[in-house]
Design a protein around this motif. Structure first.
Motif, mmCIF file in Angstrom:
data_model
loop_
_atom_site.group_PDB
_atom_site.id
_atom_site.type_symbol
_atom_site.label_atom_id
_atom_site.label_comp_id
_atom_site.label_asym_id
_atom_site.label_seq_id
_atom_site.Cartn_x
_atom_site.Cartn_y
_atom_site.Cartn_z
ATOM 1 N N GLU A 94 -4.180 13.314 47.459
ATOM 2 C CA GLU A 94 -5.387 13.593 46.687
ATOM 3 C C GLU A 94 -5.434 12.774 45.400
ATOM 4 O OE1 GLU A 94 -6.036 17.713 46.329
ATOM 5 O OE2 GLU A 94 -7.667 17.494 44.873
ATOM 6 N N GLY B 135 -4.902 31.439 53.720
ATOM 7 C CA GLY B 135 -5.623 30.326 54.329
ATOM 8 C C GLY B 135 -4.784 29.079 54.531
ATOM 9 N N ASP B 136 -3.884 28.817 53.579
ATOM 10 C CA ASP B 136 -3.072 27.612 53.671
ATOM 11 C C ASP B 136 -2.195 27.590 54.914
ATOM 12 O OD1 ASP B 136 -3.949 26.257 51.539
ATOM 13 O OD2 ASP B 136 -2.198 26.579 50.249
ATOM 14 N N ILE C 118 -8.226 35.170 57.583
ATOM 15 C CA ILE C 118 -7.746 34.635 56.308
ATOM 16 C C ILE C 118 -7.881 35.728 55.253
ATOM 17 C CG2 ILE C 118 -8.249 32.997 54.455
ATOM 18 C CD1 ILE C 118 -9.247 31.083 56.639
ATOM 19 N N TYR D 23 -7.127 36.804 51.003
ATOM 20 C CA TYR D 23 -7.020 36.206 49.673
ATOM 21 C C TYR D 23 -5.980 36.911 48.827
ATOM 22 C CZ TYR D 23 -11.108 33.794 51.259
ATOM 23 O OH TYR D 23 -11.954 33.001 51.995
ATOM 24 N N PRO E 54 -4.595 15.001 55.263
ATOM 25 C CA PRO E 54 -4.948 16.415 55.118
ATOM 26 C C PRO E 54 -5.827 16.923 56.271
ATOM 27 C CG PRO E 54 -5.177 15.315 53.014
ATOM 28 C CD PRO E 54 -4.911 14.240 54.029
ATOM 29 N N ASP E 55 -6.651 16.059 56.844
ATOM 30 C CA ASP E 55 -7.488 16.493 57.962
ATOM 31 C C ASP E 55 -6.694 16.635 59.253
ATOM 32 O OD1 ASP E 55 -9.909 16.643 56.635
ATOM 33 O OD2 ASP E 55 -10.150 14.464 56.715
#
Lengths: 386, 350
Positions: free
Chosen positions: A379, A110-111, A134, A136, A359-360
Motif C-alpha cells: 500500500e 473480516g481480515d 464477519i 466487528y 492484496p486482491d
C-alpha cells in the motif's frame, strides 16, 4: 524500571492531554528527534542497531509517514511477528473451514476471510455456500448465536487485545449453541523466541502500546532481564515511534537492559488487571505453531478445562483431512512470510511480492491483513533510498 | 440468439473480474492483452491506442484532431454535486482538454437504459448534459439509444465520444526533469463524496463531487505557456496517485511530491481517515494534473488561480532524474513511495 517517558535526549513528547493526534505528527519535532537519533547512532559501538517492533499498527505508521527514511544508517527498524492474522497457522484456518463446510455458522473478524488454509480460505467456503459471518467485536457473536437455531462457532483470533474480550464473552453465560474455536496467541513468548534467533539478531524491542494497555508494561520485565535487552513500550503516532526508537538506541549504546514506557498516556506498569484476570480465568497458554515462524511454548491460548463446554474442539469432531489431502498450492511453498515475520527478510525480498501475490490475490497471510507487512508495504510502497 | 453457441472456451478458466474495470494495472493488462491487442494505429497517428493516453490524436489536413470515448456507469447516478449526465459530458471534455484540445468541436451520446427506468430520470440526465455542454461550449451532435430488459442492466449507461482540435498536443508522457507539477484543485472530493453517499454516511458538511468540465481552465494554462505545458492528465479512477505513477512511468522520470502542498479539504481528509481511504487514491472528476517547464511555473499557477475553477491550484512537486517510473512522497516526516492502487479502493470493513 522507569515509568516516565524518555525526556532530555528526545526533546520530550507532548503530553497528549489535548487528545489531538496532530500534536504527535509535528514535522519539526519529528526532525529534532531524528537528529538526536542520528547523533546517538554515531556513538554506537557496534552499528547498525537492529530494533524490532511487534505490531502491525506500528508498521502502518512507520510506512505511511516514511519513518524508515528518517532513520540513520546506524539503525535498522524491522517488524516481527506482530500481525495476528499473519501468524494464524494453516491448520487453524483448516479447522474453521472444515467447521463451516460441515454446516455450522462460523463467525470471525473480516481480515480472516481471505487467509489461505492448506487448500481453501473461509472466503472460498463462503463462496461455495457455507455460512460465514464477519463480526466487528467479540460481543457480536452472542447476538448471532441468539438469532440462530443451529450451532455458531466463533473463530477467535488475535493477541491479548482480542483474547480478553473473547474471555469476557465466555464468562457472560453465552447461549448454549455458541462455542469458541480459539486461535488466540500471546505475544511475549514469541518475543522471547525471536530474541533467541541468531539470524534475527535484535538488540531491542519496541513493544506494542495497545497490547500493553491490557498486559501492562511490566509484562516485559522478565524478557528484558533474561535476554539482557532494552524494551520500550511505544504508541502509534510518528513522534511516539521516533521517541521510542531513540530511547531504545540510547539504551543499546549504553548497554542498558530493562523496560521503559514511552506511552504513559495510555499504558501503566500493571495494565488492565480485571481484563487480565478474565483472560487467564478462561485461557491457558500451550505450545503451538505460529505460521512460518516456530513452535512457541505457552503462546497459543486455549480454553481451560472448566470451560470445555464452550470449546469447539471439544464439541465437534473437526475433520480437516480432506482439506489437508487437497494439498497446498505450489505458490504457498515459495512464500517467505515466516522469514519476514522473523525479521530476516523484507517484503521486497520475495519474488512474488506485487506480482503473483497482491492484496486482491494473496498467496501469503502477510498480504491479506491490513496489519500484515506485505500488505502495508504494497500500500505504501516501502522506503525509497534517498 | 438461439442456434448460436457461446464461444467461451470450456478449458479456459480466465474470467473478467471487477478489478479489471477499476482503471489501474489490472485494467491496463486486460486491455493490452485482449481488447486492444489486435488493433494497429494508423501510420500517421500522432498519439494512438498504443500510448494508452486520455485520447488519440490524428492529423486531418493541417489540424491535430483529438478523439476520445468514455462509457459512464456510476452508483448512485444522482449524487451530491452532480449526476451521470454531467459526468458523461465532463469526463469526455476533460479527456480532450488534457490532450490540448480545449476547443471541443462535437460530442456524441449513446444511452443504454433498462426497461421500466423512470423517464423523468432520463429527462434530468439530458437536462444536465445540456447545461454541462453549454458550460463547456460544446454540443452533442449525434446519438444512439438502446433499451435492455428490466434487470438486464443496472439503470443507465452513457457513452460519450468527443472530437476536438489541439494547437499544441499535450500527452501524459512529456515530463522532463525539473518540470514543476501542478494540480488545479483539491483532490478526492468526487470519490469520497460518492463512497460516503454509498455507505450511507451523513455529514454536517458540504462534501460533494467536484465534477465539472475543465476545458476553459486548461485553455488558460495553454494560452499562458503554450508548449511549455509539457504534460497533462485527468486523474479520474485511481486518483492522483494513479495519474502521477502513470506520468512517471511513461515519461521515464521520477516525481517528488510534497504531501503538505497537495490541497485536500478537511472534510475529505476526515472522511478518508474514517473510511480508511487515501484521498490521493480516490477518483476526481474536476481536477487536472499539469507538468510545466520551471520557467513558466509561476505564471501558469497565477493564471490558473485567477480562473474561478482554479482558485485552489497548487504546485505540488517536481520532476527528478532518479527513481525513474516512481513517485516519491515527502510526508513532512520522511519519504516513501506513493503507489498506484491495484484495484478500486474500498472502505475498510473494520
Amino acid at each position: 524500571m522507569s515509568e516516565t517517558p524518555p525526556g532530555g535526549p528526545t526533546g520530550g513528547l507532548p503530553t497528549g492531554d489535548g487528545e489531538n493526534a496532530l500534536e504527535f505528527r509535528d514535522p519539526e519535532k519529528a526532525r529534532a528527534i531524528a537528529d538526536t537519533l542520528a547523533e546517538i547512532g554515531e556513538e554506537l559501538e557496534d552499528p547498525p542497531a537492529t530494533v524490532m517492533h511487534v505490531c502491525g499498527s506500528h508498521e502502518q505508521s512507520i510506512a505511511k509517514f516514511g519513518i524508515r527514511s528518517m532513520l540513520p544508517d546506524t539503525v535498522r527498524l524491522i517488524m516481527g511477528p506482530g500481525c495476528p492474522v499473519c501468524i494464524t497457522d494453516m491448520p487453524e484456518v483448516d479447522e474453521a473451514v472444515a467447521l463451516a463446510e460441515s454446516g455450522v455458522t462460523v463467525a470471525t473478524y473480516g481480515d480472516m476471510l481471505k487467509v489461505p488454509g492448506t487448500s481453501k480460505s473461509l472466503d472460498d467456503a463462503r463462496a461455495a455456500g457455507a455460512d460465514v459471518r464477519i463480526i466487528y467485536s467479540a460481543g457480536d457473536v452472542v447476538e448471532i448465536a441468539e438469532e440462530e437455531d443451529g450451532e455458531v462457532v466463533f473463530f477467535a483470533t488475535g493477541f491479548e487485545t482480542t483474547a480478553a474480550p473473547t474471555a469476557a464473552v465466555v464468562l457472560s453465560d453465552p447461549p448454549p449453541n455458541l462455542s469458541i474455536l480459539s486461535a488466540h496467541k500471546y505475544v511475549p513468548p514469541a518475543m522471547e523466541i525471536v530474541a533467541e534467533m541468531p539470524d534475527t539478531d535484535i538488540q531491542g524491542y519496541l513493544a506494542a502500546g495497545n497490547a500493553a494497555i491490557i498486559t501492562g508494561s511490566g509484562i516485559f520485565e522478565e524478557l528484558a532481564e533474561r535476554h539482557e535487552l532494552p524494551v520500550v513500550v511505544g504508541g502509534f503516532e510518528p513522534l511516539d515511534i521516533l521517541a521510542g526508537v531513540t530511547r531504545l538506541v540510547e539504551m543499546i549504546r549504553d548497554g542498558e537492559a530493562g523496560v521503559e514506557n514511552a506511552y504513559p498516556r495510555c499504558v501503566t506498569r500493571e495494565g488492565n488487571e480485571p481484563a487480565q484476570e478474565q483472560l487467564w480465568e478462561v485461557f491457558e497458554g500451550v505450545s503451538g505453531q505460529w505460521r512460518g515462524i516456530a513452535d512457541i511454548p505457552d503462546a497459543n491460548l486455549v480454553l481451560r478445562g472448566e470451560y470445555a463446554e464452550y470449546d469447539a474442539r471439544e464439541r465437534f469432531e473437526i475433520d480437516t483431512a480432506s482439506l489437508a489431502d487437497a494439498g497446498a498450492t505450489g505458490l504457498a511453498d515459495d512464500c517467505i512470510c515466516g522469514d519476514i515475520m522473523s525479521g530476516t527478510a523484507e517484503p521486497t525480498d520475495c519474488e512474488m511480492f506485487g506480482e503473483e501475490c497482491t492484496p486482491d490475490d494473496p498467496v501469503g497471510a502477510c498480504m491479506v491483513s491490513s496489519e500484515g507487512t506485505c500488505k502495508i508495504w504494497h500500500e505504501y510502497g516501502g522506503r525509497p533510498d534517498i | 440468439m438461439s442456434g448460436t453457441t457461446d464461444p467461451s472456451a470450456a478449458d479456459d478458466e480466465r474470467r473478467v473480474e471487477l478489478k479489471h474495470g477499476a482503471g489501474g494495472t489490472a485494467t491496463r493488462d486486460l486491455v493490452t492483452e485482449t481488447l486492444a491487442a489486435d488493433f494497429a494505429d494508423p501510420d500517421d497517428a500522432l498519439v494512438g491506442l498504443a500510448e494508452m493516453d486520455d485520447g488519440a490524436v490524428v492529423p486531418v489536413g493541417d489540424a491535430s484532431v483529438v478523439v476520445t470515448t468514455d462509457t459512464h456507469v456510476i452508483d448512485p447516478p444522482f449524487f451530491p454535486g452532480g449526476d451521470i449526465g454531467r459526468l458523461a459530458v465532463s469526463g469526455t471534455v476533460n479527456d480532450l482538454a488534457v490532450m490540448g484540445a480545449t476547443d471541443v468541436r462535437a460530442l456524441t451520446s449513446a444511452v443504454v437504459v433498462e426497461a421500466n427506468y423512470p423517464i423523468a430520470n432520463l429527462e434530468r440526465i439530458a437536462d444536465s448534459m445540456a447545461s454541462t455542454c453549454e458550460e463547456a461550449d460544446a454540443s452533442v451532435v449525434t446519438g444512439d439509444t438502446k433499451v435492455m430488459g428490466n434487470g438486464e442492466l443496472d439503470g443507465v449507461v452513457i457513452n460519450t465520444t468527443g472530437i476536438g482540435v489541439a494547437d499544441h498536443v499535450v500527452s501524459d508522457a512529456g515530463l522532463s526533469p525539473n518540470d514543476v507539477l501542478i494540480v488545479t484543485d483539491s483532490v478526492g472530493e468526487h470519490g469520497i463524496s460518492l463512497l460516503a453517499e454509498r455507505e450511507g454516511i451523513e455529514f454536517g458538511s458540504d462534501l460533494e463531487s467536484d465534477v465539472k468540465p475543465l476545458n476553459d481552465l486548461l485553455a488558460v494554462a495553454l494560452e499562458t505557456a503554450g508548449a511549455d505545458v509539457t504534460a497533462m492528465k485527468d486523474p479520474t479512477r485511481m486518483g492522483l496517485a494513479g495519474a502521477l505513477n502513470e506520468m512517471a512511468a511513461k515519461g521515464d522520470v521520477g516525481l517528488e511530491i510534497r504531501e503538505e502542498r497537495v490541497p485536500v479539504t478537511s472534510d475529505v481528509k476526515g472522511t478518508g481517515e474514517m473510511l480508511g481511504l487515501d484521498p490521493f487514491q480516490i477518483a476526481n472528476e474536476g481536477v487536472a494534473v499539469l507538468g510545466v517547464a520551471p520557467t513558466v511555473a509561476e505564471d501558469v499557477l497565477a493564471a490558473l488561480r485567477d480562473h474561478p475553477k482554479g482558485r485552489n491550484a497548487a504546485a505540488i512537486g517536481k520532476v527528478i532524474d532518479d527513481h525513474r517510473g516512481r513517485v516519491v512522497l515527502d510526508t513532512g516526516m520522511g519519504d516513501r513511495y506513493l503507489r498506484e492502487p491495484s484495484s478500486e479502493p474500498a472502505p475498510r470493513i473494520c
